[in-house]
Motif scaffolding. Sequence first.
Motif, PDB file in Angstrom:
ATOM      1  N   HIS A 134       0.827  -1.213   0.000  1.00  0.00           N
ATOM      2  CA  HIS A 134       0.000   0.000   0.000  1.00  0.00           C
ATOM      3  C   HIS A 134       0.861   1.263   0.000  1.00  0.00           C
ATOM      4  CE1 HIS A 134      -2.402   3.270   1.810  1.00  0.00           C
ATOM      5  NE2 HIS A 134      -3.423   2.695   1.175  1.00  0.00           N
ATOM      6  N   ASP A 135       1.862   1.290   0.880  1.00  0.00           N
ATOM      7  CA  ASP A 135       2.662   2.506   1.026  1.00  0.00           C
ATOM      8  C   ASP A 135       3.752   2.618  -0.027  1.00  0.00           C
ATOM      9  OD1 ASP A 135       1.128   2.944   3.245  1.00  0.00           O
ATOM     10  OD2 ASP A 135       2.646   2.279   4.686  1.00  0.00           O
ATOM     11  N   GLY A 136       4.161   1.505  -0.589  1.00  0.00           N
ATOM     12  CA  GLY A 136       5.248   1.541  -1.549  1.00  0.00           C
ATOM     13  C   GLY A 136       4.801   1.336  -2.979  1.00  0.00           C
ATOM     14  N   THR A 137       4.561   0.072  -3.326  1.00  0.00           N
ATOM     15  CA  THR A 137       4.254  -0.270  -4.714  1.00  0.00           C
ATOM     16  C   THR A 137       2.983   0.422  -5.210  1.00  0.00           C
ATOM     17  OG1 THR A 137       5.291  -2.430  -4.302  1.00  0.00           O
ATOM     18  CG2 THR A 137       3.960  -2.193  -6.291  1.00  0.00           C
ATOM     19  N   GLN A 138       1.915   0.361  -4.399  1.00  0.00           N
ATOM     20  CA  GLN A 138       0.655   0.976  -4.848  1.00  0.00           C
ATOM     21  C   GLN A 138       0.808   2.469  -5.056  1.00  0.00           C
ATOM     22  OE1 GLN A 138      -3.260  -0.200  -3.111  1.00  0.00           O
ATOM     23  NE2 GLN A 138      -3.350   1.936  -2.457  1.00  0.00           N
ATOM     24  N   ALA A 139       1.519   3.141  -4.158  1.00  0.00           N
ATOM     25  CA  ALA A 139       1.707   4.583  -4.290  1.00  0.00           C
ATOM     26  C   ALA A 139       2.459   4.913  -5.581  1.00  0.00           C
ATOM     27  CB  ALA A 139       2.452   5.132  -3.073  1.00  0.00           C
ATOM     28  N   ARG A 140       3.461   4.111  -5.882  1.00  0.00           N
ATOM     29  CA  ARG A 140       4.222   4.361  -7.112  1.00  0.00           C
ATOM     30  C   ARG A 140       3.361   4.099  -8.346  1.00  0.00           C
ATOM     31  NH1 ARG A 140       9.292   5.634  -6.189  1.00  0.00           N
ATOM     32  NH2 ARG A 140      10.282   4.995  -4.237  1.00  0.00           N
ATOM     33  N   LEU A 141       2.546   3.032  -8.313  1.00  0.00           N
ATOM     34  CA  LEU A 141       1.680   2.753  -9.458  1.00  0.00           C
ATOM     35  C   LEU A 141       0.656   3.862  -9.663  1.00  0.00           C
ATOM     36  CD1 LEU A 141       1.087  -1.084  -8.984  1.00  0.00           C
ATOM     37  CD2 LEU A 141       2.540   0.033 -10.685  1.00  0.00           C
ATOM     38  N   VAL A 142       0.139   4.430  -8.577  1.00  0.00           N
ATOM     39  CA  VAL A 142      -0.785   5.558  -8.700  1.00  0.00           C
ATOM     40  C   VAL A 142      -0.080   6.752  -9.338  1.00  0.00           C
ATOM     41  CG1 VAL A 142      -2.104   7.265  -7.381  1.00  0.00           C
ATOM     42  CG2 VAL A 142      -2.284   4.840  -6.816  1.00  0.00           C
ATOM     43  N   ALA A 143       1.166   7.016  -8.913  1.00  0.00           N
ATOM     44  CA  ALA A 143       1.928   8.128  -9.492  1.00  0.00           C
ATOM     45  C   ALA A 143       2.176   7.899 -10.981  1.00  0.00           C
ATOM     46  CB  ALA A 143       3.248   8.298  -8.750  1.00  0.00           C
TER      47      ALA A 143
ATOM     48  N   GLU B 124       8.226  13.902 -23.108  1.00  0.00           N
ATOM     49  CA  GLU B 124       9.406  13.080 -22.794  1.00  0.00           C
ATOM     50  C   GLU B 124       9.649  13.010 -21.291  1.00  0.00           C
ATOM     51  OE1 GLU B 124      14.227  12.944 -23.680  1.00  0.00           O
ATOM     52  OE2 GLU B 124      12.941  14.369 -24.752  1.00  0.00           O
ATOM     53  N   ASP B 125       9.509  14.154 -20.596  1.00  0.00           N
ATOM     54  CA  ASP B 125       9.716  14.168 -19.141  1.00  0.00           C
ATOM     55  C   ASP B 125       8.688  13.293 -18.429  1.00  0.00           C
ATOM     56  OD1 ASP B 125      11.825  15.867 -19.513  1.00  0.00           O
ATOM     57  OD2 ASP B 125      10.688  17.690 -19.024  1.00  0.00           O
ATOM     58  N   LEU B 126       7.428  13.385 -18.836  1.00  0.00           N
ATOM     59  CA  LEU B 126       6.378  12.595 -18.197  1.00  0.00           C
ATOM     60  C   LEU B 126       6.581  11.105 -18.424  1.00  0.00           C
ATOM     61  CD1 LEU B 126       3.273  14.818 -19.053  1.00  0.00           C
ATOM     62  CD2 LEU B 126       4.224  14.409 -16.771  1.00  0.00           C
ATOM     63  N   LEU B 127       6.927  10.725 -19.649  1.00  0.00           N
ATOM     64  CA  LEU B 127       7.133   9.307 -19.942  1.00  0.00           C
ATOM     65  C   LEU B 127       8.384   8.772 -19.241  1.00  0.00           C
ATOM     66  CD1 LEU B 127       6.208   9.248 -23.736  1.00  0.00           C
ATOM     67  CD2 LEU B 127       4.874   8.347 -21.825  1.00  0.00           C
ATOM     68  N   ARG B 128       9.442   9.622 -19.161  1.00  0.00           N
ATOM     69  CA  ARG B 128      10.650   9.183 -18.443  1.00  0.00           C
ATOM     70  C   ARG B 128      10.348   8.947 -16.962  1.00  0.00           C
ATOM     71  NH1 ARG B 128      13.526  13.228 -19.278  1.00  0.00           N
ATOM     72  NH2 ARG B 128      13.237  14.237 -17.235  1.00  0.00           N
ATOM     73  N   ASP B 129       9.589   9.888 -16.354  1.00  0.00           N
ATOM     74  CA  ASP B 129       9.227   9.711 -14.942  1.00  0.00           C
ATOM     75  C   ASP B 129       8.381   8.453 -14.746  1.00  0.00           C
ATOM     76  OD1 ASP B 129      10.582  12.001 -14.355  1.00  0.00           O
ATOM     77  OD2 ASP B 129       8.802  13.292 -14.240  1.00  0.00           O
ATOM     78  N   ALA B 130       7.451   8.213 -15.685  1.00  0.00           N
ATOM     79  CA  ALA B 130       6.613   7.018 -15.579  1.00  0.00           C
ATOM     80  C   ALA B 130       7.444   5.747 -15.712  1.00  0.00           C
ATOM     81  CB  ALA B 130       5.519   7.056 -16.648  1.00  0.00           C
ATOM     82  N   HIS B 131       8.414   5.768 -16.632  1.00  0.00           N
ATOM     83  CA  HIS B 131       9.284   4.605 -16.818  1.00  0.00           C
ATOM     84  C   HIS B 131      10.126   4.351 -15.571  1.00  0.00           C
ATOM     85  CE1 HIS B 131      13.004   2.578 -18.272  1.00  0.00           C
ATOM     86  NE2 HIS B 131      12.094   1.807 -18.867  1.00  0.00           N
ATOM     87  N   GLU B 132      10.721   5.404 -15.003  1.00  0.00           N
ATOM     88  CA  GLU B 132      11.525   5.235 -13.792  1.00  0.00           C
ATOM     89  C   GLU B 132      10.670   4.769 -12.625  1.00  0.00           C
ATOM     90  OE1 GLU B 132      13.315   9.016 -13.230  1.00  0.00           O
ATOM     91  OE2 GLU B 132      14.827   8.745 -14.819  1.00  0.00           O
ATOM     92  N   GLY B 133       9.445   5.334 -12.546  1.00  0.00           N
ATOM     93  CA  GLY B 133       8.542   4.883 -11.490  1.00  0.00           C
ATOM     94  C   GLY B 133       8.174   3.422 -11.625  1.00  0.00           C
ATOM     95  N   THR B 134       8.016   2.943 -12.876  1.00  0.00           N
ATOM     96  CA  THR B 134       7.711   1.524 -13.096  1.00  0.00           C
ATOM     97  C   THR B 134       8.845   0.638 -12.612  1.00  0.00           C
ATOM     98  OG1 THR B 134       6.377   2.109 -15.031  1.00  0.00           O
ATOM     99  CG2 THR B 134       7.111  -0.179 -14.848  1.00  0.00           C
ATOM    100  N   GLU B 135      10.086   1.023 -12.918  1.00  0.00           N
ATOM    101  CA  GLU B 135      11.232   0.231 -12.471  1.00  0.00           C
ATOM    102  C   GLU B 135      11.341   0.217 -10.952  1.00  0.00           C
ATOM    103  OE1 GLU B 135      14.623   1.828 -14.450  1.00  0.00           O
ATOM    104  OE2 GLU B 135      14.304   0.613 -16.255  1.00  0.00           O
TER     105      GLU B 135
END
Length: 395
Positions: free
Chosen positions: A211-220, A243-254
């Motif tokens: 809830h506090d980690g993975t879910q929060a990142r997936l919501v972001a 490009e900035d939004l997709l890069r942040d989303a990619h890093e958040g996924t990792e």
Amino acid sequence: MTSGRRWAQVWRAAVFLLAALATGIATLIALPLLCHPRLARRWANWHRGRAGRLLGTPLAARPALRAPGRRAWADPATLRDLLWLPVNALTGTVFGLLTLLCVGNLVPAAVATPLWWAFAPEERPRLFIDIPVTGWTSALTLGPLQMLLLAALAYLALPPIARAHARICLAVLSHSTAEQLADRVAVLTRTRADVLDAHGAELRRIERDLHDGTQARLVAIAVRLAVARRVLYDNPRNEQLLEDLLRDAHEGTEEAMTELREVIRTVYPPILADRGLTGALTAVTARCGVPTRLDVGDLDTVPAAVEAVVYFAVAEALTNVTKHSRATAAGITVIRRADRLSVAITDNGVGGADDRGGTGLAGIRRRVLALDGAVDVDSPAGGPTTITMELPCRS
């Protein structure tokens, strides 16, 4: 078995037998008092505990007698408690005197060899019972010879004598079949409650981590992708923002995948599935801050639950060794005998490990007992420390 471990067993056996001598004499002196059923029960429980620890099979104490008068005397276990009094007086005294004779005569030999000249002629020490030390020749020959013979006798005889006394104790004080069944039910009930509590706490931890980690990142990530979609629809030429939004989303996924792998690792370590128990233990010992020797026999097929318990127990024990023991060397031995898996974790540190304070050792004990196993912690002050685990390993 290494020489160091053997001498540790000799020392432990000597302490056990000298204590048996003291308790045997105390039994003779206080026999009328100890014949009271409640005192006999406490005395017997203490001896059962000592014998069980020496043999590596810790036993639960019999419940204290609370019934008054005749009902206390009618308890079937009371007769065994009372029988142990004369048996302990005899065996404890005999075995203890043999140990005292062996260990006690090492001291005169150690003193006589270098210091025979410091005694008056009529008070000079005697070796081999009645041979006086009159010069350096007799001191340097008889003294070391007596020490060598007594040390060899202690090395060979004291551990089996101590185990014999412990087995006699357990044979006299052994439970009846009904009592063994009742004890087993009590242990399983207690361990089941501990497992349920630990399972509930583990589920809450996993839920909190997700809830506090993975879910929060997936919501972001979802928010960033939604914004990127809006930007693509409203202003498709703003490539830098996309490009900035997709890069942040990619890093958040990792990062979310990394956190998810960490959560999975605490449930069942992937290294066990990839490399098996031997490979996983090799990796754990390689990461330990203390040089650790690993000796693994032929394990055949080990149930996944047993593998997980051994892996986590060894990892926790080596963490304790690194943090608290001040050891310079440690060892892990894993052996399978028929349907039992035996794990011994040793270190040459300062000792004093105790699982009664709710430490990591208590967690190891709960994990092992949950699988109907047994744990013995031998950690005298000054060391060394040996943790022995026995787990059922039916394929």
